[in-house]
Motif scaffolding. Structure first.
Motif, short mmCIF file in Angstrom:
data_model
loop_
_atom_site.label_atom_id
_atom_site.label_comp_id
_atom_site.label_asym_id
_atom_site.label_seq_id
_atom_site.Cartn_x
_atom_site.Cartn_y
_atom_site.Cartn_z
N GLN A 8 0.84 -1.19 0.00
CA GLN A 8 0.00 0.00 0.00
C GLN A 8 0.89 1.25 0.00
O GLN A 8 2.09 1.18 0.20
CB GLN A 8 -0.91 -0.03 1.23
CG GLN A 8 -1.77 -1.30 1.26
CD GLN A 8 -2.83 -1.24 2.33
OE1 GLN A 8 -3.73 -0.42 2.26
NE2 GLN A 8 -2.71 -2.09 3.32
N ASN A 63 -0.24 3.48 4.82
CA ASN A 63 -1.07 2.50 4.10
C ASN A 63 -2.42 3.11 3.71
O ASN A 63 -3.47 2.51 3.92
CB ASN A 63 -1.24 1.22 4.92
CG ASN A 63 0.06 0.41 4.96
OD1 ASN A 63 0.91 0.56 4.09
ND2 ASN A 63 0.21 -0.44 5.95
N VAL A 92 -4.32 1.49 -1.75
CA VAL A 92 -3.71 0.28 -2.29
C VAL A 92 -3.06 0.59 -3.64
O VAL A 92 -3.21 1.70 -4.17
CB VAL A 92 -4.73 -0.88 -2.41
CG1 VAL A 92 -5.18 -1.31 -1.02
CG2 VAL A 92 -5.92 -0.52 -3.29
#
Ligand code: 3HB
Length: 324
Positions: A148, A231, A234
């Motif tokens: 990510q 993160n 994605v």
């Protein structure tokens, strides 16, 4: 290797004693992508090659062209559309410039972790997004995930969005990614990956949107001190094929291709998910300050995305409704 790609107009060189039934055909396929051989996407491409060869009993061969050997992603997609290359692993970020629905994958904080994102591959909306490629002369096959997105900062440990105000950051030129950063007050530079190292080294940029994978494969730890593991989005590659090559195959052979890429996608995401802690440790060992930043800091950015991008495309709205 470069010489191989000059050989034919049509990527899939087929042969075999087909008489109406083409199930015994042989194929020499080509696949292109931009990442170096150490990147998970390349390992995924190698898995695809293995699966194709095994499932077809050796009838399907695959030659892989990594590291932008065949040009930029724009060049590669043109070659796939033209049929001189059969398959590509192309960033969802670049594909979002050709078809807005791919921007859905940049819904901030849509997934708990990489496993959850990988499960979303099988969702109706993910398949509909792949289906939009049909009108471009492409077949969207699947998604291969790398890590990510995280944030790298050259000399400042950023602890809040207000610390980002005024920083110049490299962000891939995909509108939802750029908006995420500009809404913090940062300014963005849409630099392609090969230009990022020297830009941060020389101070042209103060940091970047990146993933741990490319941080390691490009050695950004040599020129950047801080890694905020957010993160926040994605990072899928879109596995795609030339449409007429794919549709010219027997149903059984199409199935072999679909099952092979599916096995490669599962392998890529699961292998990568297992490396998260290892990648963070590798960067710490290189002397980087690796730290976490909480999702709650980016509430405004999440709301901004849902509000602005949900309206732009019904598939983006469906994606938000499915995964938020
Ligand atoms: C990127 O940040 O441009 C990038 C990162 C990857 C793979 C490809 C492009 O991990």
């Amino acid at each position: 290797l470069a010489a191989c790609n000059e050989s034919s107009e049509s990527g899939a060189t087929t042969s075999g004693e087909s008489s109406g039934d083409n199930s015994g055909k042989s194929y020499s396929f080509k696949l292109a992508h931009i990442t170096p051989p150490t990147h998970m996407w390349h390992k995924g491409a190698e898995k695809f090659k293995e699966e194709l060869e095994e499932r077809s009993g050796g009838r399907m061969e695959l030659e892989i062209y990594p590291s932008s050997q065949l040009g930029s992603e724009a060049d590669m997609v043109e070659q796939i559309v033209a049929g001189s290359v059969d398959f590509g692993l192309i960033t969802a970020a670049y594909m979002s410039s050709r078809e807005q629905a791919f921007a859905a994958w940049f819904t901030p904080y849509a997934f708990e972790d990489l496993e959850a994102a990988n499960d979303a591959r099988d969702s109706e909306v993910a398949k509909k997004i792949l289906g939009t490629l049909d009108q471009q002369g492409l077949v969207g096959l699947d998604y291969l995930f790398a890590g990510q997105r995280v944030m790298l900062f050259k000399d400042k440990e950023v602890k809040s969005t207000s610390d980002m105000d005024g920083l110049k950051l490299r962000v891939t030129p995909s509108p939802p990614m750029q908006d995420f950063y500009t809404s913090t007050g940062a300014s963005t530079e849409g630099l392609p990956l090969p230009e990022v190292y020297s830009a941060v080294q020389t101070g042209v940029i103060d940091g970047m949107d990146m993933d741990l994978d490319a941080t390691i494969t490009n050695k950004y730890h040599e020129v950047v001190d801080h890694a905020a593991v957010t993160n926040h989005m994605v990072w899928p590659a879109i596995a795609m094929a030339n449409k007429s090559t794919f549709e010219g195959m027997s149903e059984e052979d199409q199935q072999i291709v679909r099952e092979s890429i599916k096995a490669a996608a599962e392998y890529t995401a699961m292998t990568r998910a297992g490396k998260e802690e290892d990648f963070k440790q590798q960067l710490k060992d290189e002397g980087m300050n690796v730290y976490e930043l909480d999702e709650s800091l980016f509430k405004e950015q999440k709301e901004m995305f849902d509000e602005k991008y949900g309206k732009k495309d019904p598939l983006i709205q469906e994606f938000i409704d499915s995964f938020r």
